[in-house]
Write an enzyme that holds these catalytic residues in place. Structure first.
Site, mmCIF file in Angstrom:
data_model
loop_
_atom_site.group_PDB
_atom_site.id
_atom_site.type_symbol
_atom_site.label_atom_id
_atom_site.label_comp_id
_atom_site.label_asym_id
_atom_site.label_seq_id
_atom_site.Cartn_x
_atom_site.Cartn_y
_atom_site.Cartn_z
ATOM 1 N N ASP A 18 -47.419 27.731 89.414
ATOM 2 C CA ASP A 18 -47.419 27.761 90.790
ATOM 3 C C ASP A 18 -49.145 27.894 91.189
ATOM 4 O OD1 ASP A 18 -47.247 28.758 93.487
ATOM 5 O OD2 ASP A 18 -46.987 30.701 92.945
ATOM 6 N N GLU A 28 -45.435 23.388 91.705
ATOM 7 C CA GLU A 28 -45.003 23.549 93.365
ATOM 8 C C GLU A 28 -46.188 22.623 94.028
ATOM 9 O OE1 GLU A 28 -43.304 27.067 95.080
ATOM 10 O OE2 GLU A 28 -45.345 27.362 95.622
ATOM 11 N N ASP A 88 -46.476 35.744 91.290
ATOM 12 C CA ASP A 88 -47.148 34.129 91.092
ATOM 13 C C ASP A 88 -46.592 33.731 89.722
ATOM 14 O OD1 ASP A 88 -48.823 33.909 93.547
ATOM 15 O OD2 ASP A 88 -49.678 35.702 92.615
#
Length: 186
Positions: free
Chosen positions: A11, A71, A144
């Site tokens: 991420d 992502e 996260d």
């Protein structure tokens, strides 16, 4: 069926970058490691990018993932933030490419939809579902990192399909997916 493999989920971020590593054995998912790379203590964007490259390279060397799922950045209001986020993502991708690890990108809504069934789920809802899927209590201060685990789980769930570019098919829809992926049906 997904083959046995290790997936690194990322991420991207410029203040905090999450990572999560899962093992896939048959249909069993196991958490290997997850955490964050804290970058807000560095004053220079270039140093942040260097730290991202070094840490992702270190994770790849240590855990030998077969694939990396990351992502995709989404457009926000602040163009400068978007550019910085894109650079952070690019450096993480470069680290994987440097070690010849295949990469797949997933949109945030796709990750949330895959893990929770709701493309608008909160970070907390994603973390809650991951605890059940991975059968492990996750630390809530590392959202996260749990987002990165979500990216890895999303990749597991989508197997051979490509998140942003499609799977090479000219056909669309569920029936096309079923006919092109008979090995993924139970």
């Amino acid at each position: 069926m997904n083959q046995d493999k290790i997936i690194l989920g990322v991420d991207p971020g410029t203040r905090v970058m999450g990572y999560g590593i899962i093992s896939v054995q048959g249909s069993t998912l196991t958490l290997i490691q997850y955490g964050v790379i804290k970058l807000d203590k560095y004053t220079s964007h270039e140093i942040k990018l260097k730290k991202i490259f070094e840490r992702i390279t270190q994770l790849i060397a240590e855990y030998l993932p077969d694939e990396m799922a990351i992502e995709a950045p989404f457009y926000g209001v602040n163009v400068q933030s978007m550019l910085k986020l894109g650079r952070a993502q690019g450096v993480a991708i470069a680290a994987a490419l440097n070690r010849e690890v295949p990469i797949v990108e997933y949109l945030p809504k796709k990750v949330k939809q895959s893990v929770t069934g709701n493309g608008n789920a909160t970070k907390e809802q994603v973390a809650y579902m991951l605890e059940h899927l991975l059968k492990t209590k996750l630390e809530t201060q590392f959202l996260d990192a749990t987002d990165a685990l979500g990216v890895a789980v999303c990749h597991y769930m989508h197997g051979k399909t490509k998140a942003l570019t499609g799977n090479g098919s000219k056909k669309k829809g569920w029936s096309a997916f079923v006919s092109e992926n008979p090995d993924r049906m139970k």
